[in-house]
Design a protein around this motif. Structure first.
Motif, mmCIF file in Angstrom:
data_model
loop_
_atom_site.group_PDB
_atom_site.id
_atom_site.type_symbol
_atom_site.label_atom_id
_atom_site.label_comp_id
_atom_site.label_asym_id
_atom_site.label_seq_id
_atom_site.Cartn_x
_atom_site.Cartn_y
_atom_site.Cartn_z
ATOM 1 N N UNK A 265 0.832 -1.204 0.000
ATOM 2 C CA UNK A 265 0.000 0.000 0.000
ATOM 3 C C UNK A 265 0.867 1.255 0.000
ATOM 4 N N UNK A 266 1.953 1.223 0.780
ATOM 5 C CA UNK A 266 2.861 2.369 0.785
ATOM 6 C C UNK A 266 3.526 2.542 -0.576
ATOM 7 N N UNK A 267 3.906 1.428 -1.209
ATOM 8 C CA UNK A 267 4.522 1.507 -2.534
ATOM 9 C C UNK A 267 3.552 2.096 -3.547
ATOM 10 N N UNK A 268 2.275 1.707 -3.458
ATOM 11 C CA UNK A 268 1.274 2.270 -4.363
ATOM 12 C C UNK A 268 1.110 3.768 -4.130
ATOM 13 N N UNK A 269 1.113 4.174 -2.869
ATOM 14 C CA UNK A 269 1.004 5.600 -2.572
ATOM 15 C C UNK A 269 2.198 6.373 -3.117
ATOM 16 N N UNK A 270 3.393 5.767 -3.006
ATOM 17 C CA UNK A 270 4.585 6.412 -3.554
ATOM 18 C C UNK A 270 4.468 6.558 -5.063
ATOM 19 N N UNK A 271 3.953 5.511 -5.732
ATOM 20 C CA UNK A 271 3.786 5.568 -7.181
ATOM 21 C C UNK A 271 2.781 6.649 -7.574
ATOM 22 N N UNK B 194 2.086 9.308 -5.873
ATOM 23 C CA UNK B 194 2.731 10.601 -5.644
ATOM 24 C C UNK B 194 3.684 10.948 -6.783
ATOM 25 N N UNK B 195 4.431 9.945 -7.279
ATOM 26 C CA UNK B 195 5.337 10.197 -8.401
ATOM 27 C C UNK B 195 4.562 10.634 -9.639
ATOM 28 N N UNK B 196 3.446 9.933 -9.924
ATOM 29 C CA UNK B 196 2.636 10.308 -11.082
ATOM 30 C C UNK B 196 2.063 11.714 -10.922
ATOM 31 N N UNK B 197 1.635 12.035 -9.708
ATOM 32 C CA UNK B 197 1.110 13.383 -9.460
ATOM 33 C C UNK B 197 2.183 14.436 -9.673
ATOM 34 N N UNK B 198 3.398 14.136 -9.212
ATOM 35 C CA UNK B 198 4.508 15.080 -9.395
ATOM 36 C C UNK B 198 4.807 15.278 -10.876
ATOM 37 N N UNK B 199 4.783 14.171 -11.655
ATOM 38 C CA UNK B 199 5.030 14.282 -13.099
ATOM 39 C C UNK B 199 3.962 15.140 -13.776
ATOM 40 N N UNK B 200 2.691 14.932 -13.384
ATOM 41 C CA UNK B 200 1.614 15.746 -13.957
ATOM 42 C C UNK B 200 1.796 17.218 -13.616
#
Length: 202
Positions: A94-100, A102-108
Motif C-alpha cells: 500500500x505504501x509503494x502504491x502511494x509512492x507511485x 505521488x510520483x505520477x502526481x509530481x510528473x503531472x
C-alpha cells in the motif's frame, strides 16, 4: 591502602572515559533527578534510548548527565554507552502504491508547470505587441492633435479675414450711401432753384 588507591585510580579512569562520551537510557520511565538520591525531585521522565551527555560518575551509583539545557542525576545501571540499533522500515504494498501515485502526481504537476510557463511566455509576447500598438496609437494621436491645432489656427485666421472684409464692405457701403445722398440732395436743390427761377420770371 593499596586497594583504596587502586579503586580511586580505576574510578578516575572511568570518569575520564565516560566524561567525553555519549550515553543512552536503557529503560522507559527513567527519572532525571535534581540530586543523587531517590528522594530528590524529578526534573524529567525519559524514555528508552534517550541520548545524554555524561558529566560525571559518583561512587554511590549515580551519574550526572545533561540533556539540552537541563542537568541532573540518573542511576548508573539505567545507562549504557551502546548506541541503540536502528530499526528497518518495511514498506508494504500500500505504501509503494502511494509512492507511485505521488510520483505520477509530481510528473503531472511538472507537465502543467511547463505548459503554464510556455503560456506565460506567449502572454508576455502578446503584451509586448500591445505596448507597441499603444505607442503607435499615441504617436498617431499626437500627430492628429497637432494637425487639429493647425486647422483651428487656419480657421481663426480665415474668420478674422472675413470679419475684416465685412467691415470694409460696410465702410464702403456707408461711404457710397453718403455720396449718393449728397448727389441726390444736390440734384434736388438744383431743381428747386430752377423752379424758383421760372416762377420769378412769370
Amino acid at each position: 591502602m593499596k586497594k583504596y588507591s587502586l579503586f580511586i585510580t580505576l574510578l578516575f579512569l572511568s570518569f575520564s572515559v565516560f566524561s567525553i562520551s555519549n550515553i543512552y537510557t536503557t529503560h522507559d520511565d527513567t527519572f532525571l533527578r535534581s540530586d543523587k538520591t531517590s528522594a530528590s525531585s524529578i526534573i524529567r521522565t525519559l524514555s528508552k534510548d534517550t541520548k545524554l551527555s555524561l558529566l560525571t560518575m559518583h561512587y554511590s551509583g549515580w551519574s550526572q548527565v545533561s540533556l539540552d539545557d537541563l542537568s541532573g542525576w540518573i542511576l548508573s545501571n539505567h545507562l549504557t554507552q551502546i548506541a541503540p540499533k536502528s530499526t528497518l522500515v518495511i514498506v508494504d504494498n500500500s505504501d509503494a502504491e502511494q509512492v507511485q501515485v505521488l510520483k505520477e502526481t509530481i510528473n503531472k504537476l511538472q507537465l502543467e508547470n511547463q505548459t503554464l510557463s510556455s503560456k506565460i511566455v506567449d502572454m508576455k509576447a502578446i503584451q509586448d505587441n500591445i505596448k507597441l500598438d499603444i505607442n503607435k496609437l499615441e504617436q498617431e494621436n499626437n500627430t492628429l492633435s497637432s494637425q487639429n491645432i493647425e486647422s483651428k489656427d487656419i480657421l481663426d485666421l480665415s474668420s478674422n479675414d472675413s470679419s475684416i472684409n465685412t467691415l470694409i464692405i460696410l465702410f464702403l457701403g456707408l461711404i457710397s450711401g453718403l455720396i449718393v445722398s449728397a448727389i441726390i440732395s444736390r440734384m434736388a436743390r438744383k431743381k428747386r432753384d430752377s423752379l424758383n427761377t421760372i416762377s420769378r420770371s412769370y
